[in-house]
Design a protein around this motif. Structure first.
Motif, PDB file in Angstrom:
ATOM      1  N   LEU A 142      -4.446   7.597  -3.944  1.00 46.48           N
ATOM      2  CA  LEU A 142      -4.498   6.140  -4.020  1.00 46.48           C
ATOM      3  C   LEU A 142      -5.916   5.610  -3.832  1.00 46.48           C
ATOM      4  O   LEU A 142      -6.229   4.514  -4.299  1.00 46.48           O
ATOM      5  CB  LEU A 142      -3.569   5.514  -2.962  1.00 46.48           C
ATOM      6  CG  LEU A 142      -3.493   3.981  -2.971  1.00 46.48           C
ATOM      7  CD1 LEU A 142      -2.966   3.461  -4.315  1.00 46.48           C
ATOM      8  CD2 LEU A 142      -2.637   3.466  -1.822  1.00 46.48           C
ATOM      9  N   TYR A 143      -6.779   6.381  -3.167  1.00 48.39           N
ATOM     10  CA  TYR A 143      -8.115   5.853  -2.873  1.00 48.39           C
ATOM     11  C   TYR A 143      -8.887   5.530  -4.145  1.00 48.39           C
ATOM     12  O   TYR A 143      -9.650   4.563  -4.190  1.00 48.39           O
ATOM     13  CB  TYR A 143      -8.915   6.835  -2.016  1.00 48.39           C
ATOM     14  CG  TYR A 143     -10.236   6.246  -1.575  1.00 48.39           C
ATOM     15  CD1 TYR A 143     -10.281   5.263  -0.588  1.00 48.39           C
ATOM     16  CD2 TYR A 143     -11.427   6.627  -2.174  1.00 48.39           C
ATOM     17  CE1 TYR A 143     -11.488   4.698  -0.205  1.00 48.39           C
ATOM     18  CE2 TYR A 143     -12.638   6.072  -1.794  1.00 48.39           C
ATOM     19  CZ  TYR A 143     -12.664   5.099  -0.808  1.00 48.39           C
ATOM     20  OH  TYR A 143     -13.856   4.523  -0.439  1.00 48.39           O
TER      21      TYR A 143
ATOM     22  N   ALA B 241      -7.586   2.132  -5.136  1.00 43.50           N
ATOM     23  CA  ALA B 241      -7.993   1.096  -4.190  1.00 43.50           C
ATOM     24  C   ALA B 241      -9.491   0.839  -4.273  1.00 43.50           C
ATOM     25  O   ALA B 241      -9.944  -0.314  -4.211  1.00 43.50           O
ATOM     26  CB  ALA B 241      -7.602   1.513  -2.774  1.00 43.50           C
TER      27      ALA B 241
ATOM     28  N   GLN C  56       0.918   4.022  -2.831  1.00 42.11           N
ATOM     29  CA  GLN C  56       0.594   5.399  -2.461  1.00 42.11           C
ATOM     30  C   GLN C  56       1.613   6.376  -3.048  1.00 42.11           C
ATOM     31  O   GLN C  56       1.254   7.453  -3.545  1.00 42.11           O
ATOM     32  CB  GLN C  56       0.545   5.518  -0.942  1.00 42.11           C
ATOM     33  CG  GLN C  56      -0.066   6.803  -0.428  1.00 42.11           C
ATOM     34  CD  GLN C  56      -0.179   6.784   1.082  1.00 42.11           C
ATOM     35  OE1 GLN C  56       0.631   6.180   1.788  1.00 42.11           O
ATOM     36  NE2 GLN C  56      -1.205   7.445   1.602  1.00 42.11           N
TER      37      GLN C  56
ATOM     38  N   THR D 126       0.836  -1.208   0.000  1.00 44.32           N
ATOM     39  CA  THR D 126       0.000   0.000   0.000  1.00 44.32           C
ATOM     40  C   THR D 126       0.865   1.249   0.000  1.00 44.32           C
ATOM     41  O   THR D 126       0.586   2.218  -0.728  1.00 44.32           O
ATOM     42  CB  THR D 126      -0.932   0.005   1.224  1.00 44.32           C
ATOM     43  OG1 THR D 126      -1.716  -1.188   1.229  1.00 44.32           O
ATOM     44  CG2 THR D 126      -1.855   1.212   1.202  1.00 44.32           C
TER      45      THR D 126
ATOM     46  N   ASP E   4      -6.784  -0.881   4.576  1.00 42.31           N
ATOM     47  CA  ASP E   4      -5.906   0.211   4.152  1.00 42.31           C
ATOM     48  C   ASP E   4      -6.676   1.285   3.394  1.00 42.31           C
ATOM     49  O   ASP E   4      -6.401   2.480   3.532  1.00 42.31           O
ATOM     50  CB  ASP E   4      -4.760  -0.337   3.299  1.00 42.31           C
ATOM     51  CG  ASP E   4      -3.694  -1.029   4.138  1.00 42.31           C
ATOM     52  OD1 ASP E   4      -3.878  -1.115   5.370  1.00 42.31           O
ATOM     53  OD2 ASP E   4      -2.676  -1.471   3.567  1.00 42.31           O
ATOM     54  N   ALA E   5      -7.656   0.883   2.581  1.00 36.77           N
ATOM     55  CA  ALA E   5      -8.459   1.866   1.860  1.00 36.77           C
ATOM     56  C   ALA E   5      -9.230   2.756   2.840  1.00 36.77           C
ATOM     57  O   ALA E   5      -9.326   3.970   2.653  1.00 36.77           O
ATOM     58  CB  ALA E   5      -9.433   1.168   0.912  1.00 36.77           C
TER      59      ALA E   5
ATOM     60  N   LEU F 272      -6.791  -4.971   1.993  1.00 39.53           N
ATOM     61  CA  LEU F 272      -7.155  -3.922   1.042  1.00 39.53           C
ATOM     62  C   LEU F 272      -8.256  -3.039   1.622  1.00 39.53           C
ATOM     63  O   LEU F 272      -8.175  -1.798   1.567  1.00 39.53           O
ATOM     64  CB  LEU F 272      -7.628  -4.556  -0.267  1.00 39.53           C
ATOM     65  CG  LEU F 272      -8.156  -3.587  -1.326  1.00 39.53           C
ATOM     66  CD1 LEU F 272      -7.049  -2.673  -1.832  1.00 39.53           C
ATOM     67  CD2 LEU F 272      -8.769  -4.368  -2.492  1.00 39.53           C
TER      68      LEU F 272
ATOM     69  N   LEU G  13      -1.481  -3.368  -5.517  1.00 41.67           N
ATOM     70  CA  LEU G  13      -2.738  -3.584  -4.801  1.00 41.67           C
ATOM     71  C   LEU G  13      -3.215  -5.025  -4.922  1.00 41.67           C
ATOM     72  O   LEU G  13      -3.889  -5.540  -4.025  1.00 41.67           O
ATOM     73  CB  LEU G  13      -3.812  -2.621  -5.312  1.00 41.67           C
ATOM     74  CG  LEU G  13      -3.554  -1.133  -5.047  1.00 41.67           C
ATOM     75  CD1 LEU G  13      -4.683  -0.287  -5.642  1.00 41.67           C
ATOM     76  CD2 LEU G  13      -3.403  -0.844  -3.564  1.00 41.67           C
TER      77      LEU G  13
END
Length: 447
Positions: free
Chosen positions: A83-84, A87, A37, A33, A73-74, A70, A62
């Motif tokens: 990154l969202y 993800a 990122q 992650t 972390d999201a 996953l 990912l």
């Protein structure tokens, strides 16, 4: 004199001993992650091949995360973290919920001057331009999409926008400019990949629901909907991953759409740690190669990206190699060239994705059989494009709802539809299995 002081000290120590222990700190982001990122932070500034390569690198990272990691972390990503969007797309592909909505900024999809939405999110535009190649060599494809769009449109009893069709055969940018000048507040189309790239290379003059997907991401306030071979490849890979496959044998034909499905499925499987033990080109004489693979690599599933006649030839060769007992998946192309149960019994047991409307009733839509009795484009090979047109209408009316409501989706003629953070419509298809030479619908999750 010391006793009161000693008593106070003992009470203080007792209080300290009874204090609850501190909660452990939340787990740090997974290493993958953190790497993703860092790549996502600079993604918006990239162009061309560098941007595509960066996207693939983020996808690879990912893909290393299991579902729980996953999702965790999201959920921990701060608001606005680039990154969202990546993800969230992976979560949706895996059928997992978003922890919070995508950040879409001031994206409006052109709805500012429309009447308020109904309770279910229905809020169509006021005037819609439909951009299709109504003449030329793509006219037959456009006819099926147009008929499906109109079937959905006239099947709606609530407020509908006015429609105007524009022929893109003489140039999509000119057609789009005319549509904007004519006062439309939204556009649907164009249909060709090159045309979609052309309109998304710049900021389109209208909010656009493109009916294909090219190399350019949809512009802000626009979206893209496609029945692309790549999307089907990802769906096939996800189905194999969900059933626990670890060693997959892939056999594919050589047509462009077959190669694109094969490549997307292979890439997605390998991202998730599934080994594609061989990717064979279709041949009528594969028995020796299959027998050798069976002895040396032991696949636990087979994926066929073949048309019906090719699959009818390949499956007996799998039997000769003692591979017939394995779970067998196929692309939707397997239905091309089928329709005679006596011949298609060779395909029994094969599972493949399809459009729900073609195999069962979809709420709010007449059955495919009833429509096909009246409209030629709703039957045969064109029926899939007809269903695509139906969903293009539904998306026209529900795009704002999908964009603004986390985990919103609509049941369409082509599948369960949702919208990712990049403006791409994601589709989870229905599934069928050949039994007795006939394609039989599977219940959701039964594959």
């Amino acid at each position: 004199m010391m006793r009161p002081l000693l008593l106070v000290l003992l009470l203080v120590l007792a209080g300290c001993a009874s204090a609850p222990p501190k909660a452990p700190p939340p787990p740090a982001f997974a290493a993958a992650t953190l790497q993703a990122q860092a790549l996502a932070a600079g993604h918006a500034s990239l162009t061309g091949k560098a941007k595509r390569d960066n996207n693939e690198a983020i996808e690879q990272l990912l893909a290393q995360l299991d579902d729980a990691t996953l999702a965790r972390d999201a959920a921990k990503l701060p608001a606005g973290d680039p990154l969202y969007t990546f993800a969230g797309r992976v979560l949706l592909r895996r059928g997992l919920p978003l922890p919070h909505p995508f950040e879409r900024g001031g994206t409006s999809f052109g709805q500012a001057n429309r009447p308020a939405a109904d309770n279910d999110g229905y809020r169509p535009p006021l005037k819609v331009a439909v951009l299709l190649p109504l003449s030329g060599n793509q006219a037959a494809v456009a006819d099926a999409v147009r008929d499906g769009y109109l079937a959905g449109y006239y099947g709606e009893s609530r407020r509908r926008p006015s429609l105007r069709f524009y022929d893109t055969a003489a140039g999509v940018k000119a057609a789009l400019a005319r549509a904007a000048t004519d006062g439309n507040d939204a556009a649907v189309g164009p249909l060709g990949r090159d045309e979609v790239d052309a309109v998304f290379a710049d900021e389109p003059p209208l909010p656009l629901l493109a009916l294909n997907r090219g190399t350019h991401a949809p512009a802000a306030g626009s979206a893209a909907f496609s029945l692309s071979p790549e999307d089907e490849g990802i769906s096939l890979a996800q189905a194999l991953i969900e059933r626990g496959s670890q060693h997959v044998l892939l056999i594919a034909g050589n047509e462009d759409s077959q190669r694109r499905t094969r490549d997307a499925a292979k890439a997605q499987l390998e991202r998730r740690g599934v080994k594609v033990i061989a990717s064979l080109g279709y041949s009528a004489q594969m028995s020796d190669a299959l027998a050798q693979l069976a002895q040396t690599h032991a696949p636990d599933a087979v994926l066929l990206v073949l048309k019906g006649p090719q699959a009818r030839s390949a499956i007996p060769q799998l039997a000769l190699a003692n591979l017939l007992q394995l779970p067998r998946y196929a692309s939707s192309q397997i239905t091309s060239g089928t329709g005679k149960p006596a011949d298609d019994m060779a395909l029994d047991g094969t599972i493949f994705p399809t459009e729900p409307w073609l195999i069962r009733n979809v709420q709010g839509l007449p059955s495919q059989a009833s429509v096909a009795s009246q409209v030629d484009t709703a039957k045969g090979p064109a029926a899939r494009l007809f269903a695509f047109g139906v969903d293009a209408w539904r998306l026209t009316a529900y795009l704002e709802h999908l964009a603004q409501q986390p985990n919103a989706s609509i049941r369409g003629a082509t599948g369960q539809l949702s919208l990712d953070g990049f403006g791409n419509v994601l589709r989870r298809p229905a599934w069928s299995r050949f039994s007795g030479g006939i394609a039989v619908p599977l219940a959701d999750g039964a594959r």
